[in-house]
Design a protein around this motif. Structure first.
Motif, PDB file in Angstrom:
ATOM      1  N   PHE A 277      55.861  27.951  40.211  1.00  0.00           N
ATOM      2  CA  PHE A 277      54.932  28.525  41.145  1.00  0.00           C
ATOM      3  C   PHE A 277      54.804  30.170  40.465  1.00  0.00           C
ATOM      4  CE2 PHE A 277      53.078  28.534  45.373  1.00  0.00           C
ATOM      5  CZ  PHE A 277      52.545  29.964  45.514  1.00  0.00           C
ATOM      6  N   SER A 278      53.533  30.434  40.076  1.00  0.00           N
ATOM      7  CA  SER A 278      53.172  31.810  39.487  1.00  0.00           C
ATOM      8  C   SER A 278      51.917  31.718  39.649  1.00  0.00           C
ATOM      9  CB  SER A 278      53.650  31.704  38.106  1.00  0.00           C
ATOM     10  OG  SER A 278      53.743  33.160  37.661  1.00  0.00           O
ATOM     11  N   THR A 279      51.227  32.912  38.830  1.00  0.00           N
ATOM     12  CA  THR A 279      49.662  33.277  38.990  1.00  0.00           C
ATOM     13  C   THR A 279      49.192  32.491  38.025  1.00  0.00           C
ATOM     14  OG1 THR A 279      50.261  34.954  37.378  1.00  0.00           O
ATOM     15  CG2 THR A 279      50.620  35.632  39.560  1.00  0.00           C
ATOM     16  N   GLU A 280      48.012  32.638  38.099  1.00  0.00           N
ATOM     17  CA  GLU A 280      46.724  31.602  37.116  1.00  0.00           C
ATOM     18  C   GLU A 280      47.228  32.220  35.580  1.00  0.00           C
ATOM     19  OE1 GLU A 280      44.400  29.170  35.553  1.00  0.00           O
ATOM     20  OE2 GLU A 280      44.834  29.060  37.408  1.00  0.00           O
ATOM     21  N   GLU A 281      47.343  33.683  35.584  1.00  0.00           N
ATOM     22  CA  GLU A 281      47.549  34.133  34.191  1.00  0.00           C
ATOM     23  C   GLU A 281      48.808  33.600  33.634  1.00  0.00           C
ATOM     24  OE1 GLU A 281      47.368  38.824  32.394  1.00  0.00           O
ATOM     25  OE2 GLU A 281      47.468  38.304  34.597  1.00  0.00           O
ATOM     26  N   VAL A 282      49.880  33.589  34.231  1.00  0.00           N
ATOM     27  CA  VAL A 282      51.042  33.051  33.786  1.00  0.00           C
ATOM     28  C   VAL A 282      51.056  31.609  33.372  1.00  0.00           C
ATOM     29  CG1 VAL A 282      53.627  32.701  34.646  1.00  0.00           C
ATOM     30  CG2 VAL A 282      52.719  34.957  35.202  1.00  0.00           C
ATOM     31  N   ASP A 299      48.347  33.446  44.428  1.00  0.00           N
ATOM     32  CA  ASP A 299      47.521  34.558  44.401  1.00  0.00           C
ATOM     33  C   ASP A 299      48.255  35.723  43.849  1.00  0.00           C
ATOM     34  OD1 ASP A 299      45.615  33.285  45.757  1.00  0.00           O
ATOM     35  OD2 ASP A 299      46.430  33.945  47.681  1.00  0.00           O
ATOM     36  N   ALA A 300      47.358  36.495  43.076  1.00  0.00           N
ATOM     37  CA  ALA A 300      47.965  37.639  42.232  1.00  0.00           C
ATOM     38  C   ALA A 300      47.558  39.183  42.997  1.00  0.00           C
ATOM     39  CB  ALA A 300      47.266  37.517  40.855  1.00  0.00           C
ATOM     40  N   SER A 301      48.627  39.741  42.663  1.00  0.00           N
ATOM     41  CA  SER A 301      48.448  41.292  43.154  1.00  0.00           C
ATOM     42  C   SER A 301      47.481  42.157  42.075  1.00  0.00           C
ATOM     43  CB  SER A 301      49.618  41.999  43.407  1.00  0.00           C
ATOM     44  OG  SER A 301      50.320  42.176  42.222  1.00  0.00           O
ATOM     45  N   ASP A 302      47.226  43.220  42.535  1.00  0.00           N
ATOM     46  CA  ASP A 302      46.536  44.061  41.483  1.00  0.00           C
ATOM     47  C   ASP A 302      47.173  44.194  40.144  1.00  0.00           C
ATOM     48  OD1 ASP A 302      44.729  44.332  43.277  1.00  0.00           O
ATOM     49  OD2 ASP A 302      45.188  46.438  44.048  1.00  0.00           O
ATOM     50  N   THR A 303      48.707  44.065  40.379  1.00  0.00           N
ATOM     51  CA  THR A 303      49.125  44.344  39.081  1.00  0.00           C
ATOM     52  C   THR A 303      49.510  43.179  38.197  1.00  0.00           C
ATOM     53  OG1 THR A 303      51.287  44.067  40.231  1.00  0.00           O
ATOM     54  CG2 THR A 303      50.621  46.286  40.206  1.00  0.00           C
ATOM     55  N   GLY A 304      49.112  42.067  38.696  1.00  0.00           N
ATOM     56  CA  GLY A 304      49.247  40.817  38.186  1.00  0.00           C
ATOM     57  C   GLY A 304      50.465  39.952  38.496  1.00  0.00           C
TER      58      GLY A 304
END
Length: 521
Positions: A277-282, A299-304
């Motif tokens: 379970f992680s962000t799309e970028e990861v 969902d990601a925060s502004d800091t990724g």
């Protein structure tokens, strides 16, 4: 093999002497016989020139007794005393008188003879260190310090009796300076200092001489070397669900390796189903290397990093898994740390907390104390400092007591990662790992450990899961080191060797484990 504090060892000695009437001379004789047996097996007792340095306590008495054994095979031995041996007491004095009657060459160190002694040290083949034992309580200075420095500069093979002179027996700290031993022969049982702090560096190859203590004396002690139980064979009719399912809440924009290593090590360790379970970028990054993983995008925060909005989805996903692992590389984004604390507080499954997750939970330890499901924490010493509120210096001086009390207070199993990783249970058990090498001191190594422990936690009690996980992790590092050297023990290389380590351990449990237990005489 049990491990004791200096005070526990002293109490054991006194019990044996006072309650059972075993003379101190017998214990000293047994110690010297064990030490001589090691020297004989290594053919060191026949060296062309042997010097033996003795202090004024029982460690010096052990040395004098050993000198007598060596002398019976080789008269090319000389004993140097740091103080007048005629002022020794009890068993040490008895052994000196016997050695003197036999004609063993000896001399008391004085300022006048130091230059000559230093020359002798530089020309000798074997040096036996019986200067200070485990009772040392001050930094070494003066003549003893000068002798130790000179011995360390020599090319001789150095044998330390019980513990290298200058090494604290309780915490492994160096007390001013310390003998750098080639072999260390412990008496009775191992002491904490042999394995923690600088112990692994200064002890060299470690042996233990059982000086006739019955096993019943130590069977109730809760501190020992970490040797796991044999692994169960895999279920021939098993499926991905029966081999364990784990959810990994891991990774952020700046930490793309951690989620790959901890979730993928779960599969390499025999796990059946790993969800990241992680962000799309990861996930986009990890999926290029680990297509066997299942991905749950958050969902990601502004800091990724993972945002607090992911809480409900993570809770729902946790219900479908045997174990939840959280914290590796999630970053220190305040929103993500809030998410981690909320997950730990509400998760109804066994949980492993690593890395940034430990930093998060350090701000509210009551969450751990109230959990009703098994909790495993895997801090390195800096993270452990945050957990306890103690400085690193204080922890290093009293690591064992602080670790034991913290595990009890937090009602958690703690895997304190270091050169000698120690596992602590809430019930007071401590397991010292002797597997592993300095090459594992690289970013990402601890992420692998999370996945390996997680596999075992799916089907085993927490302490057993930690024991097996830590052992396999260290053994994997050693297999990798054998091929690439310590500089080449990268976590990605270790990843490929996890399954080989498990295969070897399952097939040859006794043979594999034997190499991690100091030889006992």
């Amino acid at each position: 093999m049990k491990i004791l504090s200096v005070q526990e060892m002293r109490s054991l000695d006194n019990l044996y002497i006072d309650k059972f009437g075993i003379p101190q001379e017998v214990l000293m004789e047994n110690a010297s016989l064990g030490a001589f047996e090691i020297m004989r097996k290594k053919k060191l007792h026949l060296a062309e020139k042997i010097l033996l340095f003795c202090g004024s306590g029982n460690n010096g008495g052990d040395g004098i007794a050993l000198a007598r054994k060596i002398f019976s095979f080789n008269d090319s031995i000389k004993v140097y005393f740091l103080k007048d041996p005629n002022k020794f007491k009890d068993a040490s004095l008895t052994n000196f008188k016997v050695a003197d009657n036999l004609g063993i060459q000896w001399e008391t160190l004085t300022d006048d003879c130091m230059d000559r002694v230093k020359k002798e040290i530089s020309e000798t083949d074997v040096i036996v260190d019986a200067i200070f034992g485990t009772g040392l309580d001050r930094d070494i200075t003066g003549t003893p310090g000068e002798i130790i420095d000179t011995i360390n500069l020599s090319k001789a093979k150095i044998i330390s009796l019980d513990i290298p002179s200058g090494l604290n027996g309780n915490n492994g700290c160096v007390m001013g300076r310390c003998i750098e031993a080639y072999y260390t022969i412990s008496f009775g049982t191992l002491k904490y200092g042999h394995l923690i702090g600088k112990g692994r560096k200064y002890c060299g190859k470690l042996f233990n001489c059982n000086i006739s203590f019955p096993t019943s004396f130590t069977k109730d002690l809760k501190t020992s070397i970490n040797i796991p139980d044999p692994l169960f064979p895999r279920d021939a009719t098993g499926h991905k669900g029966s081999f364990g399912k784990a959810l990994f809440v891991s990774g952020s924009r700046d930490y793309l390796g951690a989620p790959l290593l901890n979730s993928y090590s779960f599969l390499h360790s025999g796990g059946g189903y790993a969800t990241l379970f992680s962000t799309e970028e990861v996930i986009k990054s990890v999926s290029n290397f680990a297509r066997e993983l299942v991905f749950n995008r958050g969902d990601a925060s502004d800091t990724g990093s993972l945002s607090l909005a992911n809480f409900e989805n993570i809770m729902e996903a946790s219900k479908k898994n045997d174990v939840l692992a959280i914290g590796s590389g999630i970053s220190l984004d305040p929103q993500t740390l809030d998410l981690a604390r909320k997950i730990v507080e509400n998760c109804k499954t066994p949980i492993i907390i690593d890395g940034d997750g430990i930093t998060a939970i350090s701000e509210n330890l009551e969450i751990l104390k109230k959990r009703e499901f098994p909790t495993i924490l895997t801090p390195h010493i800096v993270e452990f400092s945050r957990l306890t509120g103690f400085s690193i210096e204080k922890i290093q001086k009293d690591r064992i007591n602080i670790l034991r009390e913290t595990a009890k207070d937090l009602k958690s199993y703690i895997v304190l990662k270091d050169a000698t990783t120690i596992i602590a249970s809430p019930e007071g058990e401590l397991l010292f790992s002797t597997a592993g090498n300095s090459g594992m001191g690289v970013a990402g190594s601890g992420d692998l450990l999370v996945g390996i422990i997680a596999v075992n936690l799916c089907n085993l009690p927490p302490l057993e899961a930690c024991s097996i996980g830590v052992f396999i992790h260290g053994y994997t590092g050693d297999l990798t080191c054998e091929r690439y050297g310590e500089e080449g023990v990268l976590p990605t290389r270790m990843l490929e060797n996890i399954s080989l380590a498990i295969k070897n351990l399952r097939k040859n449990h006794f043979k594999v484990c034997k190499k991690y237990i100091p030889i006992e005489i």
